[in-house]
Design a protein around this motif. Structure first.
Motif, PDB file in Angstrom:
ATOM      1  N   GLU A 138     -36.345 -66.406   3.920  1.00  0.00           N
ATOM      2  CA  GLU A 138     -35.676 -67.150   1.933  1.00  0.00           C
ATOM      3  C   GLU A 138     -35.715 -65.298   1.898  1.00  0.00           C
ATOM      4  O   GLU A 138     -34.398 -65.467   1.257  1.00  0.00           O
ATOM      5  CB  GLU A 138     -35.908 -68.303   1.343  1.00  0.00           C
ATOM      6  CG  GLU A 138     -35.032 -68.747   0.592  1.00  0.00           C
ATOM      7  CD  GLU A 138     -33.800 -68.955   1.361  1.00  0.00           C
ATOM      8  OE1 GLU A 138     -32.580 -68.595   1.041  1.00  0.00           O
ATOM      9  OE2 GLU A 138     -33.871 -69.499   2.188  1.00  0.00           O
ATOM     10  N   HIS A 141     -29.304 -56.536  -7.984  1.00  0.00           N
ATOM     11  CA  HIS A 141     -30.418 -57.405  -7.449  1.00  0.00           C
ATOM     12  C   HIS A 141     -31.465 -56.771  -7.181  1.00  0.00           C
ATOM     13  O   HIS A 141     -31.523 -55.757  -6.552  1.00  0.00           O
ATOM     14  CB  HIS A 141     -29.885 -57.924  -6.459  1.00  0.00           C
ATOM     15  CG  HIS A 141     -28.578 -59.472  -7.319  1.00  0.00           C
ATOM     16  ND1 HIS A 141     -28.818 -60.960  -7.190  1.00  0.00           N
ATOM     17  CD2 HIS A 141     -26.834 -58.662  -6.118  1.00  0.00           C
ATOM     18  CE1 HIS A 141     -27.491 -60.871  -7.922  1.00  0.00           C
ATOM     19  NE2 HIS A 141     -26.191 -59.647  -7.438  1.00  0.00           N
ATOM     20  N   TYR A 200     -23.200 -56.364  -3.353  1.00  0.00           N
ATOM     21  CA  TYR A 200     -23.643 -56.112  -4.400  1.00  0.00           C
ATOM     22  C   TYR A 200     -24.933 -54.853  -4.136  1.00  0.00           C
ATOM     23  O   TYR A 200     -25.366 -54.758  -2.944  1.00  0.00           O
ATOM     24  CB  TYR A 200     -24.596 -57.009  -4.839  1.00  0.00           C
ATOM     25  CG  TYR A 200     -23.624 -57.975  -5.504  1.00  0.00           C
ATOM     26  CD1 TYR A 200     -22.433 -57.474  -6.594  1.00  0.00           C
ATOM     27  CD2 TYR A 200     -23.935 -59.406  -4.802  1.00  0.00           C
ATOM     28  CE1 TYR A 200     -21.421 -58.983  -6.740  1.00  0.00           C
ATOM     29  CE2 TYR A 200     -23.277 -60.443  -5.313  1.00  0.00           C
ATOM     30  CZ  TYR A 200     -21.969 -59.878  -6.545  1.00  0.00           C
ATOM     31  OH  TYR A 200     -20.840 -60.988  -6.834  1.00  0.00           O
ATOM     32  N   HIS A 241     -35.037 -61.428  -7.994  1.00  0.00           N
ATOM     33  CA  HIS A 241     -35.313 -62.718  -7.508  1.00  0.00           C
ATOM     34  C   HIS A 241     -36.647 -62.388  -6.373  1.00  0.00           C
ATOM     35  O   HIS A 241     -37.582 -61.649  -6.075  1.00  0.00           O
ATOM     36  CB  HIS A 241     -34.239 -62.128  -5.854  1.00  0.00           C
ATOM     37  CG  HIS A 241     -33.122 -62.908  -6.223  1.00  0.00           C
ATOM     38  ND1 HIS A 241     -32.126 -63.341  -6.986  1.00  0.00           N
ATOM     39  CD2 HIS A 241     -32.657 -61.267  -6.310  1.00  0.00           C
ATOM     40  CE1 HIS A 241     -31.038 -63.090  -6.772  1.00  0.00           C
ATOM     41  NE2 HIS A 241     -30.759 -61.698  -6.889  1.00  0.00           N
ATOM     42  N   GLU A 278     -24.524 -58.643   1.731  1.00  0.00           N
ATOM     43  CA  GLU A 278     -22.820 -59.217   2.085  1.00  0.00           C
ATOM     44  C   GLU A 278     -21.356 -58.977   1.214  1.00  0.00           C
ATOM     45  O   GLU A 278     -20.727 -58.834   1.121  1.00  0.00           O
ATOM     46  CB  GLU A 278     -23.250 -59.936   3.105  1.00  0.00           C
ATOM     47  CG  GLU A 278     -23.678 -60.401   4.712  1.00  0.00           C
ATOM     48  CD  GLU A 278     -23.832 -61.395   5.292  1.00  0.00           C
ATOM     49  OE1 GLU A 278     -23.592 -62.687   4.419  1.00  0.00           O
ATOM     50  OE2 GLU A 278     -24.705 -61.015   6.601  1.00  0.00           O
ATOM     51  N   LYS A 279     -22.347 -59.124   0.169  1.00  0.00           N
ATOM     52  CA  LYS A 279     -21.532 -59.433  -0.955  1.00  0.00           C
ATOM     53  C   LYS A 279     -21.075 -58.029  -1.528  1.00  0.00           C
ATOM     54  O   LYS A 279     -19.527 -57.952  -3.027  1.00  0.00           O
ATOM     55  CB  LYS A 279     -22.071 -60.660  -2.132  1.00  0.00           C
ATOM     56  CG  LYS A 279     -21.383 -62.117  -1.358  1.00  0.00           C
ATOM     57  CD  LYS A 279     -22.117 -62.984  -2.491  1.00  0.00           C
ATOM     58  CE  LYS A 279     -22.470 -64.117  -1.804  1.00  0.00           C
ATOM     59  NZ  LYS A 279     -22.816 -64.998  -3.482  1.00  0.00           N
ATOM     60  N   THR A 305     -29.768 -60.726   2.706  1.00  0.00           N
ATOM     61  CA  THR A 305     -28.679 -60.753   3.330  1.00  0.00           C
ATOM     62  C   THR A 305     -27.282 -60.942   3.107  1.00  0.00           C
ATOM     63  O   THR A 305     -26.187 -60.110   3.194  1.00  0.00           O
ATOM     64  CB  THR A 305     -29.060 -61.067   5.262  1.00  0.00           C
ATOM     65  OG1 THR A 305     -30.112 -60.599   5.901  1.00  0.00           O
ATOM     66  CG2 THR A 305     -27.588 -60.420   5.629  1.00  0.00           C
ATOM     67  N   ARG A 306     -27.529 -62.085   2.050  1.00  0.00           N
ATOM     68  CA  ARG A 306     -26.143 -62.254   1.083  1.00  0.00           C
ATOM     69  C   ARG A 306     -25.799 -61.189   0.091  1.00  0.00           C
ATOM     70  O   ARG A 306     -24.918 -61.550   0.218  1.00  0.00           O
ATOM     71  CB  ARG A 306     -26.331 -63.585   1.063  1.00  0.00           C
ATOM     72  CG  ARG A 306     -26.711 -65.123   1.572  1.00  0.00           C
ATOM     73  CD  ARG A 306     -26.535 -66.051   0.996  1.00  0.00           C
ATOM     74  NE  ARG A 306     -27.867 -66.434   0.521  1.00  0.00           N
ATOM     75  CZ  ARG A 306     -28.969 -66.850   0.776  1.00  0.00           C
ATOM     76  NH1 ARG A 306     -28.923 -67.378   2.071  1.00  0.00           N
ATOM     77  NH2 ARG A 306     -29.561 -66.788  -0.703  1.00  0.00           N
ATOM     78  N   ILE A 307     -26.869 -60.859  -0.784  1.00  0.00           N
ATOM     79  CA  ILE A 307     -26.521 -59.643  -1.797  1.00  0.00           C
ATOM     80  C   ILE A 307     -25.630 -58.718  -1.161  1.00  0.00           C
ATOM     81  O   ILE A 307     -24.736 -58.369  -1.455  1.00  0.00           O
ATOM     82  CB  ILE A 307     -27.879 -59.608  -1.877  1.00  0.00           C
ATOM     83  CG1 ILE A 307     -28.709 -60.464  -2.940  1.00  0.00           C
ATOM     84  CG2 ILE A 307     -27.652 -58.835  -2.866  1.00  0.00           C
ATOM     85  CD1 ILE A 307     -30.204 -60.901  -3.074  1.00  0.00           C
ATOM     86  N   ARG A 354     -32.981 -63.633   4.213  1.00  0.00           N
ATOM     87  CA  ARG A 354     -31.735 -63.815   3.542  1.00  0.00           C
ATOM     88  C   ARG A 354     -31.105 -64.399   2.747  1.00  0.00           C
ATOM     89  O   ARG A 354     -29.900 -63.740   2.375  1.00  0.00           O
ATOM     90  CB  ARG A 354     -31.957 -65.738   3.480  1.00  0.00           C
ATOM     91  CG  ARG A 354     -32.298 -66.120   5.549  1.00  0.00           C
ATOM     92  CD  ARG A 354     -32.612 -67.807   5.800  1.00  0.00           C
ATOM     93  NE  ARG A 354     -32.657 -67.481   6.517  1.00  0.00           N
ATOM     94  CZ  ARG A 354     -33.647 -68.934   7.596  1.00  0.00           C
ATOM     95  NH1 ARG A 354     -34.090 -70.041   6.986  1.00  0.00           N
ATOM     96  NH2 ARG A 354     -34.007 -69.269   8.498  1.00  0.00           N
ATOM     97  N   LEU A 355     -31.632 -64.023   1.179  1.00  0.00           N
ATOM     98  CA  LEU A 355     -31.236 -63.382   0.026  1.00  0.00           C
ATOM     99  C   LEU A 355     -30.570 -62.199   0.152  1.00  0.00           C
ATOM    100  O   LEU A 355     -29.597 -62.277  -0.367  1.00  0.00           O
ATOM    101  CB  LEU A 355     -32.021 -64.420  -0.809  1.00  0.00           C
ATOM    102  CG  LEU A 355     -31.543 -63.679  -2.382  1.00  0.00           C
ATOM    103  CD1 LEU A 355     -30.452 -64.361  -2.561  1.00  0.00           C
ATOM    104  CD2 LEU A 355     -32.739 -64.034  -3.474  1.00  0.00           C
TER     105      LEU A 355
END
Length: 88
Positions: A63, A30, A76, A53, A73-74, A69-71, A66-67
């Motif tokens: 935002e 990403h 990626y 993104h 955490e998964k 961070t989510r990437i 946060r995105l």
């Protein structure tokens, strides 16, 4: 994994994409890119398909943070250009 790459010209993402995509073939990558990329009709569409993104550089884009961070955490890969730049 965060890949932070120097950004000196508009060619940097192309060169980085060619090298990184080959080296990390098995991992989803990403990218964070300036929001303005998405205002170019065909190019914006290609960016979205390529895992880019948008980031609003005119403010602290919470935002986008946060995105990112989510990437991570998964599990990626997150590719960023910390120097950004004001390339058109």
């Amino acid at each position: 994994m965060i890949l932070a790459i120097n950004h000196a010209s508009n060619f940097d993402p192309i060169l980085a994409g060619a090298w990184v995509s080959d080296a990390l073939r098995t991992r989803r990558i990403h990218w964070l890119g300036k929001r303005e990329l998405f205002s170019w009709p065909l190019f914006g569409w290609m960016c979205a398909l390529g895992g880019v993104h948008p980031v609003d550089r005119s403010t602290a884009d919470v935002e986008a943070y946060r995105l990112a961070t989510r990437i991570l955490e998964k599990g990626y890969v997150l590719l960023i250009f910390p120097e950004g730049g004001n390339f058109t």
